[in-house]
Scaffold this active site. Structure first.
Site, PDB file in Angstrom:
ATOM      1  N   GLY A 160       0.901  -1.145   0.000  1.00  0.00           N
ATOM      2  CA  GLY A 160       0.000   0.000   0.000  1.00  0.00           C
ATOM      3  C   GLY A 160       0.927   1.177   0.000  1.00  0.00           C
ATOM      4  CB  CYS A 161       0.551   4.559  -1.219  1.00  0.00           C
ATOM      5  SG  CYS A 161       1.518   5.926  -1.739  1.00  0.00           S
ATOM      6  CD  GLN A 162      -0.820   7.284   3.487  1.00  0.00           C
ATOM      7  OE1 GLN A 162      -0.481   7.385   4.650  1.00  0.00           O
ATOM      8  NE2 GLN A 162      -1.074   8.340   2.756  1.00  0.00           N
ATOM      9  CB  SER A 191      -2.854   4.165  -0.876  1.00  0.00           C
ATOM     10  OG  SER A 191      -2.653   5.317  -0.108  1.00  0.00           O
TER      11      SER A 191
END
Lengths: 144, 404
Positions: free
Chosen positions: A53-55, A121
């Site tokens: 995930g981006c986060q 994200s």
């Protein structure tokens, strides 16, 4: 131990959250769930097991115990990890068919739906997809 | 500066989220829009809508006049020598891609070098990598120190007659660092290299003077300067733009089209193929007029105050580490909390009505350098207040309590 179906576990989670009045208590509970989920062995935190995930990052390790799917998972963020703990609790110990047919409306009912949104994200939505994919693979394996 | 009056101009700031007054501290991602900008867009669609540069009719002429008036305002604001040195784009990213493609086609060859910095946004890294792989050129990186300040000595050592382009940010989006552009441009010019400056984070905070900076290219986005999304500015010196090939082909960018040979329009239209984003271009002028009416000096003074206040307050919380402590900074506070993932902190702040950005801010190399998974970033605009910073601080204290 008596084996309970996915719906029963989901109902139990809904009950658990119904006692928590405001968002702070809900998130405190999720964070506590995250803290109490045993961390994955570092050896399992491989590229193969990572859900990006981006986060926040999620690691997911599936296995088959007889006819039942068992999931172990972890995350670097506690809120994500707490939600993972819920999903692992719901999905683990069930047959691939049950995992594939499980509906996740309980997430809605405990009021944290936004974390599972495909546009969030944090890796959670991708994790649910992956859990179902593993179940599908195990199902195919069992049939062959 | 009357902050209360200014805040009333921004309808988005008046709302509540989760029943709490919105505290918007994500201005480095995008800024809110004053009512005049929103009204200008509506007015265009209600009364002026028509295509530009083509019509013989009244509406088309009106739309074209307003559309072109933005170019004049931008030219005067940034002190571009010529009107046609101002090119409309979709935003900063498109501006950089345009230059990387068109300048690259014309001037970059095998063995050449492009210099970027370690604090660049992905959109000022990837287009240059793409160019480098297309042409067999190399991308070199100016390092920074632990405060988030570029190492200018190292920069000078990287410069050589192989350097064709230096692409560097004016203000870092994830650290707040303001880079000494004027000096860096002079150094680059001394070896004959051109300079592109990513001004996305600078334009909301200061008046850009392309003449004083002597930059070859300067790009910024409308939506970060209180204007609409989908419109950005590319300033380029005429000497480059004239010789650079077009980036996209289509209507409006041609002089003559024949099947055996097509000739291109002159500047700026050569780089503006297709029907443009007319409404938002017109409203950008309104946004810039609004910012000028607040005043760049007043904005700079007030934001410096907010930055100093926020920095001091953040430092008073145990377990918080500021990421980006350069001497010269824009009003951006990037930080991490000991033992608390930025995603968790951001999620909890959100429920308190506080909008911050968390994550890598499209600057993964910066996160790698500081060895953090991401940061929490509070970025201020001139409509933010010290009371809002107090609420952020109280919110962070509350976040800590969740993890005790």
């Amino acid at each position: 131990m008596e084996r309970r179906d996915i719906q029963e576990i989901a109902a139990e989670i809904i009950d658990e959250f119904a006692f928590l009045d405001d968002w702070m208590d809900k998130y405190q509970h999720i964070i506590d769930l995250g803290k109490s989920l045993p961390p994955l062995d570092e050896a399992h935190k491989t590229d193969e097991n990572i859900v990006r995930g981006c986060q926040s990052q999620v690691w997911l390790v599936p296995s088959l115990d007889g006819s039942q799917v068992v999931f172990h998972a972890d995350s670097d963020a506690f809120i994500t990890k707490g939600l993972i703990a819920l999903l692992v609790r719901v999905f683990s110990g069930h047959t691939p068919e049950e995992v594939l047919n499980a509906d996740l409306t309980f997430i809605d009912q405990i009021g944290i739906r936004e974390h599972l949104s495909p546009t969030r994200s944090n890796g959670l939505n991708a994790m649910v997809k992956k859990m179902k994919m593993y179940a599908l693979a195990y199902q195919a394996m069992n049939k062959s | 500066m009357d902050i209360e009056a200014i805040r009333k101009d921004f309808p988005a700031l008046q709302q509540k989220v989760y029943d709490k007054p919105l505290i918007y501290l994500d201005n480095a991602a995008t800024s809110q829009k004053p009512q005049v900008v929103i009204d200008r867009i509506t007015q265009y669609y209600q009364r002026e809508n028509s295509n530009v540069h083509r019509g013989v009719h009244f509406l088309s002429q009106t739309a074209t006049d307003h559309y072109e008036a933005t170019r004049t305002r931008v030219q005067q604001l940034i002190r571009a020598e010529k009107l046609h040195e101002v090119i409309y784009t979709k935003g900063t990213t498109e501006g950089i891609n345009l230059v990387a493609y068109s300048f690259g086609e014309k001037y970059v060859n095998e063995g050449d070098e492009i210099i970027i910095s370690q604090m660049e946004h992905h959109s000022n890294i990837v287009p240059w990598q793409m160019l480098a792989s297309r042409k067999g050129a190399t991308v070199k990186v100016i390092p920074m120190d632990e405060t988030g300040t570029l190492d200018l000595e190292a920069y000078r050592k990287l410069l050589s007659d192989r350097t064709k382009m230096v692409a560097v940010t004016h203000v870092s989006n994830s650290l707040g660092t303001i880079n000494p552009i004027q000096q860096m441009v002079a150094d680059a010019h001394a070896v004959g290299a051109a300079v592109l400056v990513d001004g996305a984070q600078a334009a909301p905070h200061m008046q850009i003077d392309v003449k004083a900076l002597d930059v070859d290219f300067y790009v910024f986005s409308g939506h970060k300067v209180f204007g609409p999304t989908g419109i950005g500015i590319l300033y380029g010196k005429e000497k480059w733009l004239t010789d650079m090939p077009p980036y996209m082909g289509g209507g409006d960018m041609i002089e003559l089209v024949r099947f055996d040979k097509t000739t291109y329009a002159g500047l700026p239209h050569k780089f503006e193929a297709g029907t443009p984003n007319i409404a938002d271009t017109i409203a950008l002028s309104t946004a810039l007029e609004y910012v000028e009416s607040v005043g760049y000096q007043a904005i700079a003074d007030y934001e410096a105050e907010l930055l100093a206040y926020g920095t001091e307050k953040l430092r008073s919380i145990d377990g918080i580490k500021l990421i980006g402590t350069a001497e010269d900074k824009a009003s951006v506070l990037s930080f991490v909390m000991e033992g608390i993932h930025p995603y968790d902190a951001g999620t909890l702040l959100d429920r308190m009505g506080i909008a911050v950005r968390t994550g890598h801010h499209c600057t993964q190399p910066v996160m790698q350098f500081f060895d953090v998974p991401g940061t929490i970033r509070a970025s201020f605009a001139f409509y933010n207040t010290k009371e809002e910073i107090d609420k952020l601080i109280a919110g962070l204290q509350k976040v800590k309590e969740f993890f005790v």
